[in-house]
Write a protein that holds these residues in place. Structure first.
Motif, PDB file in Angstrom:
ATOM      1  N   ALA A  38      -0.946   4.855  -6.547  1.00  0.00           N
ATOM      2  CA  ALA A  38      -2.320   4.603  -6.974  1.00  0.00           C
ATOM      3  C   ALA A  38      -2.486   4.780  -8.478  1.00  0.00           C
ATOM      4  CB  ALA A  38      -3.270   5.533  -6.222  1.00  0.00           C
ATOM      5  N   GLN A  39      -1.598   5.577  -9.088  1.00  0.00           N
ATOM      6  CA  GLN A  39      -1.786   5.916 -10.504  1.00  0.00           C
ATOM      7  C   GLN A  39      -1.674   4.722 -11.438  1.00  0.00           C
ATOM      8  OE1 GLN A  39      -0.427   7.853  -8.298  1.00  0.00           O
ATOM      9  NE2 GLN A  39      -0.535  10.012  -8.821  1.00  0.00           N
ATOM     10  N   LYS A  87       0.838  -1.203   0.000  1.00  0.00           N
ATOM     11  CA  LYS A  87       0.000   0.000   0.000  1.00  0.00           C
ATOM     12  C   LYS A  87       0.874   1.255   0.000  1.00  0.00           C
ATOM     13  CE  LYS A  87      -3.976   2.243   1.272  1.00  0.00           C
ATOM     14  NZ  LYS A  87      -5.293   2.149   0.679  1.00  0.00           N
ATOM     15  N   VAL A  88       2.019   1.172   0.701  1.00  0.00           N
ATOM     16  CA  VAL A  88       2.895   2.334   0.807  1.00  0.00           C
ATOM     17  C   VAL A  88       3.719   2.516  -0.468  1.00  0.00           C
ATOM     18  CG1 VAL A  88       4.847   3.335   2.054  1.00  0.00           C
ATOM     19  CG2 VAL A  88       3.012   2.199   3.307  1.00  0.00           C
ATOM     20  N   VAL A  89       4.242   1.422  -1.044  1.00  0.00           N
ATOM     21  CA  VAL A  89       5.191   1.587  -2.144  1.00  0.00           C
ATOM     22  C   VAL A  89       4.540   1.628  -3.527  1.00  0.00           C
ATOM     23  CG1 VAL A  89       7.090   0.568  -0.848  1.00  0.00           C
ATOM     24  CG2 VAL A  89       5.685  -0.886  -2.305  1.00  0.00           C
ATOM     25  N   ASN A 110      -4.844   3.626 -13.258  1.00  0.00           N
ATOM     26  CA  ASN A 110      -5.454   4.399 -14.347  1.00  0.00           C
ATOM     27  C   ASN A 110      -5.038   3.888 -15.717  1.00  0.00           C
ATOM     28  OD1 ASN A 110      -6.489   5.940 -12.352  1.00  0.00           O
ATOM     29  ND2 ASN A 110      -4.953   7.555 -12.521  1.00  0.00           N
ATOM     30  N   GLN A 119     -13.178   4.415 -12.238  1.00  0.00           N
ATOM     31  CA  GLN A 119     -12.633   4.386 -13.601  1.00  0.00           C
ATOM     32  C   GLN A 119     -12.735   2.994 -14.228  1.00  0.00           C
ATOM     33  OE1 GLN A 119     -10.907   4.623 -10.692  1.00  0.00           O
ATOM     34  NE2 GLN A 119      -8.724   4.817 -11.028  1.00  0.00           N
ATOM     35  N   LEU A 124     -13.886   2.786  -7.141  1.00  0.00           N
ATOM     36  CA  LEU A 124     -12.981   2.588  -8.275  1.00  0.00           C
ATOM     37  C   LEU A 124     -13.725   2.887  -9.571  1.00  0.00           C
ATOM     38  CD1 LEU A 124     -11.298  -0.664  -6.961  1.00  0.00           C
ATOM     39  CD2 LEU A 124     -10.145   1.516  -7.322  1.00  0.00           C
TER      40      LEU A 124
END
Lengths: 255, 358
Positions: free
Chosen positions: B262-263, B257-259, B266, B302, B300
C-alpha cells in the motif's frame, strides 16, 4: 478435444456455482466476503442460475435420449450440419477456479494480515462529516460504539464528545509496526476487496494477545496518537479498563 | 441427431460480411474461435463431462491433503479477495444476463432502429442517458452491451451505454453522495465527467472504430426454438462467457492486492500529475464495484479531490475484470484497443473536469 466444453458441462458449471452461492447465503458464509445486505440478491440470483442450469441440462438430456432420431432443423443443416453437444464458450472451465478456491482454500474473513497491509481509514468519516460535529453519546454506563465512530470522534474532535464516558469496542488484534498490538476491525462497503481497516491503539495493561483474537474492550478516550506508516493517518488510542476475549461476531465487518 | 439449444454460426458466410455488425439486425456475428472439429464433438462432449467430474472429484479429494500448503496468509488473503470479487459480482451479472437475454429474445429486431435517433452521433448521448436507468454496476453492463450490439445497435452507441451505465445510475450516485457528503460537488463532477468520457468514447468509435475488431463468440441461434428455451439458452451462454472472464480479472486483481504494498501510493500523492496517474492505475488494479468505490476514494485522504475523481471515473469504465469481460464478449482485438483508449480518455476527461469543478 479436451479444451472443448460441451453444453452439458456449461449447465453443470452453472448448477454447481448456483448451489455454492445458495449454500453460502444460507449458512452465513457469505458474510466473510460480501455485505450482509447482498443476501437476498445472492439468493435470487442463485435460484435463477440454478433454474437456467437445470432447465437447459434437462432439455438437452431429454432431447438426446428420446428425440435422438429427430431430423436436424433447417438452420442446423444449413449452417454446419453437426450434432448435439456442440461446444460453447470455453470460459466455462474458468468458473471452476472460484469453486476450487472456495473448497480448497476456504478463504476466511479478512484479519490481521490484511489489516497490517493497508493504512487505517478513519478519514472516511472526515469526508462525510468535514466539520466533525458529532452527536452526544447516548445515555448509559457503557456506550457500545463502532470502531469507526470511536476513531473518528477521537481523531477529529480530540475526544470532546467522549470525555469522561466509558465506551465498548469489539475488534480483533493486529500487530503494530515496531511492537505491540492494535484493536482492529475491517470496514466493508460492498465486498472484501473494498474493505479497509480501522485501527485503535490500546494503552494500559492488556496482557499478551495473539493476532486475530477477537476481544471486547471497555475504556475511555486518552489523548495519544500513532501515525500509520502505511498511509500517514492518525491512529487514536483508548485507555483500557477491561478486556475480554470473545468469539468472532456474526457479522465480522464494521458497518 | 438431436436438436440443440445452441448452434455454431456458419463461418464461411460470416467472414465474407464482417460489416454485418454495423448494418441492421444481425443474427450471427463473426466468431473469434476457430471452427471446431465437428466429427469429434459428440465424443468430446462426453469427454468434457467426464473431465468436469474428475476435476470436481479431485477438488473434493485434495481438500484435506492440500490444506497444509494453502494456509499461508498470502494465499488466504488472495482467496478472500478473489472469492469476494466473484461472489459480489454474481447478482449483478445475473441481472445483466437476464436483460441481455430479454433483448435477444423478446425485443423485436427493428426495435432499436425505431427508438434510437437515426443519426448515430445523436444516438450516443441517448445511450449515455439510458445508462442512468440500469441500477447495477459494471459486471452487468458488459453482457447487456453485447446483447445490444447483437440486436443491431451501432457499436459506438452500445459502448457509450457500456461505459456510462456503471457510473451514472442512481444507486452509484447515491453511494457517492453518502461517501462524500461533505463535498457534494464530487457527485456532480463524477456524473459530468463519466457522461462526457462515455460519450467521447462513443463518438471516437463512430469516427475511427472498425467493425472487424469486434469478434463475438457465436451465441444461441434463437430462430425457431420456443422463446422460453431461447431465453434460457441465451442466459446460459452469456453467464458462462462473461462470468468465466470475470474470474480471470478477479484472479489478477486479487493477486495484485496481495503483492503490491500500500505504501507505493504515498510516494505519488504529492505530485499532482503523478497522483492523477496513480489513482487511474489504482482504479484499474483494484477492480472495485462502482457501488463501493466512492467509499474507498473517501479513505484515500492523502490524495487531492481531483485525483480521487479520476479514480471514480476510470474505475467503472475500465479495470482488470472489465477488461477481461470485454475480451470474452467482444474479442481480443477489440479489448486491446478499446481498453487502453478508454483509460486515456477517462483519465484526461476526469482530470479536466476535476480541474474546473473541484
Amino acid at each position: 478435444m479436451g479444451v472443448v466444453v460441451s453444453k452439458t458441462v456449461q449447465s453443470m458449471v452453472m448448477i454447481v456455482v448456483a448451489a455454492l452461492v445458495l449454500q453460502m447465503s444460507f449458512t452465513d458464509v457469505h458474510l466473510r466476503y460480501v455485505k450482509a445486505d447482498l443476501q437476498p440478491y445472492l439468493v435470487a440470483s442463485g435460484i435463477l442460475l440454478l433454474l437456467v442450469g437445470v432447465v437447459t441440462l434437462g432439455y438437452e438430456m431429454w432431447q438426446s435420449l428420446f428425440v435422438a432420431e429427430a431430423k436436424p432443423s433447417a438452420s442446423d443443416a444449413a449452417c454446419c450440419g453437426h450434432s448435439e453437444n456442440g461446444s460453447g464458450p470455453r470460459s466455462a472451465w474458468l468458473l471452476v477456479l472460484p469453486i476450487a478456491a472456495l473448497v480448497l482454500i476456504a478463504p476466511p474473513t479478512l484479519g490481521s494480515y490484511a489489516a497490517s497491509k493497508s493504512g487505517t481509514a478513519t478519514s472516511v468519516a472526515k469526508q462525510q462529516n468535514p466539520r466533525s460535529i458529532y452527536p452526544a453519546l447516548p445515555e448509559g454506563d457503557v456506550v457500545p460504539l463502532s470502531m469507526l465512530d470511536y476513531a473518528a470522534r477521537a481523531t477529529f474532535e480530540r475526544g470532546a464528545s467522549l470525555a469522561g464516558r466509558e465506551v465498548k469496542l469489539v475488534g480483533f488484534i493486529s500487530p503494530r509496526e515496531g511492537g505491540g498490538v492494535y484493536l482492529t476491525r475491517m470496514m466493508m462497503m460492498c465486498c472484501a476487496a473494498d474493505s479497509r481497516p480501522i485501527k485503535v491503539g490500546m494503552s494500559g495493561d492488556v496482557g499478551k494477545l495473539k493476532s486475530d483474537q477477537w476481544v471486547e474492550v471497555r475504556g475511555q478516550y486518552v489523548n495519544k496518537f500513532d501515525t500509520d506508516p502505511a498511509n500517514g493517518e492518525e491512529i487514536p488510542y483508548i485507555k483500557v479498563s477491561s478486556l475480554k476475549r470473545v468469539e468472532q461476531p456474526e457479522n465480522p465487518y464494521d458497518i | 441427431m438431436a436438436r440443440q439449444l445452441d448452434t455454431h454460426s456458419c463461418s464461411t458466410e460470416e467472414h465474407d460480411e464482417p460489416a454485418a455488425t454495423l448494418a441492421g439486425p444481425v443474427r450471427h456475428v463473426p466468431r473469434a474461435r476457430e471452427p471446431l472439429d465437428d466429427e469429434e464433438s459428440n465424443t468430446s462432449g462426453l469427454a468434457s463431462v467426464l473431465v468436469f467430474f474428475i476435476v470436481l472429484g479431485s477438488i473434493v479429494a485434495f481438500r484435506k491433503p492440500l490444506s497444509g500448503y494453502l494456509d499461508s496468509p498470502d494465499v488466504q488473503l488472495w482467496g478472500t479477495i478473489f472469492v469476494s470479487l466473484v461472489v459480489q459480482a454474481i447478482p449483478f451479472l445475473a441481472l445483466g444476463v437476464v436483460v441481455s437475454a430479454a433483448i435477444a429474445v423478446f425485443v423485436p429486431p427493428h426495435f432499436f432502429h425505431k427508438v434510437l435517433p437515426k443519426r448515430q452521433a445523436l444516438a450516443v448521448p441517448v445511450a449515455g442517458l439510458a445508462g442512468v436507468a440500469l441500477p447495477g454496476c459494471e459486471c452487468g453492463s458488459v453482457p447487456i452491451a453485447g446483447g445490444l450490439v447483437r440486436r443491431g445497435v451501432a457499436p459506438g452507441v452500445a459502448f457509450t451505454f457500456l461505459l456510462a451505465a456503471p457510473a451514472l445510475n442512481p444507486v452509484v450516485l447515491a453511494a457517492t453522495a453518502v461517501a462524500f457528503s461533505g463535498t457534494p460537488e464530487m457527485v456532480v463532477a463524477r456524473a459530468v465527467a463519466s457522461a462526457l468520457a462515455a460519450m467521447a468514447m462513443g463518438w471516437l468509435w463512430l469516427g475511427w472504430g472498425r467493425p472487424e475488431w469486434i469478434k463475438m463468440p457465436a451465441r444461441a441461434n434463437v430462430d425457431g426454438a420456443p422463446k422460453w428455451l431461447a431465453f434460457f439458452a441465451t442466459m446460459r451462454h452469456d453467464f458462462i462467457s462473461a462470468g468465466g472472464f470475470l474470474v480471470v480479472g478477479a484472479v489478477a486483481a486479487a493477486f495484485l492486492k496481495v503483492v503490491v504494498p500500500a505504501q507505493w501510493l504515498n510516494v505519488l500523492a504529492d505530485n499532482p500529475l503523478l497522483a492523477v496517474l496513480a489513482m487511474a492505475v489504482l482504479a484499474v488494479i483494484l477492480s472495485l464495484c462502482s457501488e463501493a468505490d466512492a467509499f474507498v476514494a473517501a479513505s484515500l485522504s492523502q490524495f487531492s479531490l481531483s485525483s480521487r475523481l479520476v479514480f471514480l471515473v476510470v474505475g467503472p469504465m475500465i479495470d482488470l475484470k472489465l477488461f477481461a469481460m470485454q475480451v470474452g464478449t467482444f474479442g481480443r482485438s477489440f479489448a486491446f484497443r478499446f481498453g487502453p483508449a478508454t483509460f486515456v480518455v477517462a483519465m484526461a476527461v476526469s482530470a479536466a473536469v476535476g480541474w474546473v469543478l473541484l
